[in-house]
Design a protein around this motif. Sequence first.
Motif, PDB file in Angstrom:
ATOM      1  N   LEU A   1       0.834  -1.206   0.000  1.00 46.18           N
ATOM      2  CA  LEU A   1       0.000   0.000   0.000  1.00 46.18           C
ATOM      3  C   LEU A   1       0.869   1.258   0.000  1.00 46.18           C
ATOM      4  N   HIS A   2       1.952   1.240   0.764  1.00 42.39           N
ATOM      5  CA  HIS A   2       2.865   2.385   0.794  1.00 42.39           C
ATOM      6  C   HIS A   2       3.543   2.572  -0.566  1.00 42.39           C
TER       7      HIS A   2
ATOM      8  N   LEU B   1     -11.841   7.198  -4.995  1.00 37.19           N
ATOM      9  CA  LEU B   1     -10.858   7.722  -5.944  1.00 37.19           C
ATOM     10  C   LEU B   1     -10.751   6.871  -7.212  1.00 37.19           C
ATOM     11  N   GLY B   2     -11.424   5.713  -7.211  1.00 34.17           N
ATOM     12  CA  GLY B   2     -11.376   4.830  -8.378  1.00 34.17           C
ATOM     13  C   GLY B   2      -9.986   4.321  -8.675  1.00 34.17           C
ATOM     14  N   LEU B   3      -9.264   3.945  -7.619  1.00 33.81           N
ATOM     15  CA  LEU B   3      -7.854   3.592  -7.775  1.00 33.81           C
ATOM     16  C   LEU B   3      -7.623   2.194  -8.339  1.00 33.81           C
ATOM     17  N   LEU B   4      -8.534   1.278  -8.034  1.00 33.87           N
ATOM     18  CA  LEU B   4      -8.346  -0.107  -8.460  1.00 33.87           C
ATOM     19  C   LEU B   4      -9.593  -0.633  -9.166  1.00 33.87           C
TER      20      LEU B   4
ATOM     21  N   LYS C   1       0.094   7.012  -3.354  1.00 35.51           N
ATOM     22  CA  LYS C   1       0.631   8.215  -2.726  1.00 35.51           C
ATOM     23  C   LYS C   1      -0.041   8.411  -1.362  1.00 35.51           C
ATOM     24  N   LYS C   2       0.556   9.240  -0.532  1.00 32.14           N
ATOM     25  CA  LYS C   2       0.045   9.458   0.822  1.00 32.14           C
ATOM     26  C   LYS C   2      -1.400   9.943   0.813  1.00 32.14           C
ATOM     27  N   LYS C   3      -1.737  10.842  -0.106  1.00 28.62           N
ATOM     28  CA  LYS C   3      -3.090  11.384  -0.161  1.00 28.62           C
ATOM     29  C   LYS C   3      -4.110  10.356  -0.679  1.00 28.62           C
TER      30      LYS C   3
END
Length: 215
Positions: free
Chosen positions: A69-70, A145-148, A74-76
């Motif tokens: 995850l890190h 955020l629709g990241l995955l 990104k942090k945000k």
Amino acid sequence: MNFLKTTCIIGITGFFFFIFFIFLLHILHPEFDPLKRYISEYVTGTFGWILNVGLIGNSIGIISLISALHKSFKKKERSSLGMICLYIVAIFMCANFFPADFKGLPLVKALENNVYLQIHYTGGLIATFAMFISMFTISIKIRRLGLLKNNKLLLIIAATTPVLLILQVIIFDILLDSVGLGQRIFSFVMILWPVVLLWSIISKKKSIQLKAPKV
């Protein structure tokens, strides 16, 4: 093979080994009734060390998940509360290595004057509820955020897991007197979330590599 993909594969493998060793213990210890006995009770048997190996695999899975995850977001893009809770899970999972010998007694009676079981049970509760919070907050952030690609599935699993815990207590513990079966169903569904998340991170990396323009 890059670091992120390697980390994800190590994590998935760790969770797989945990499930495999639990399944193996059911074969090696047929005298343990899986409907009524907790998974952690296998540590008191002849092959108790196998459970500890499985728990190490589970711990490696959680640590790999934190690292992935890190590395991947990104942090945000990460849920701060979710990440903190994952660290809490990693710390309190150590309580699982304290032997859980119920000595054939009900949970409340078994906890009396049994320091190892008290540590095991308390640490397990803290890790479980921290995992609930982590699953839910991280899934919501990824979904928003629709990241995955599998963000909807992650949220469904995260929302289903605490419901399963309630059903375990009401249906399996009280009505059916099958605490072991309820715990096994709950545990395997809970492990499904980090496995899906790690696999989704690998898939995301592949997708980015495929879309990258050729130079």
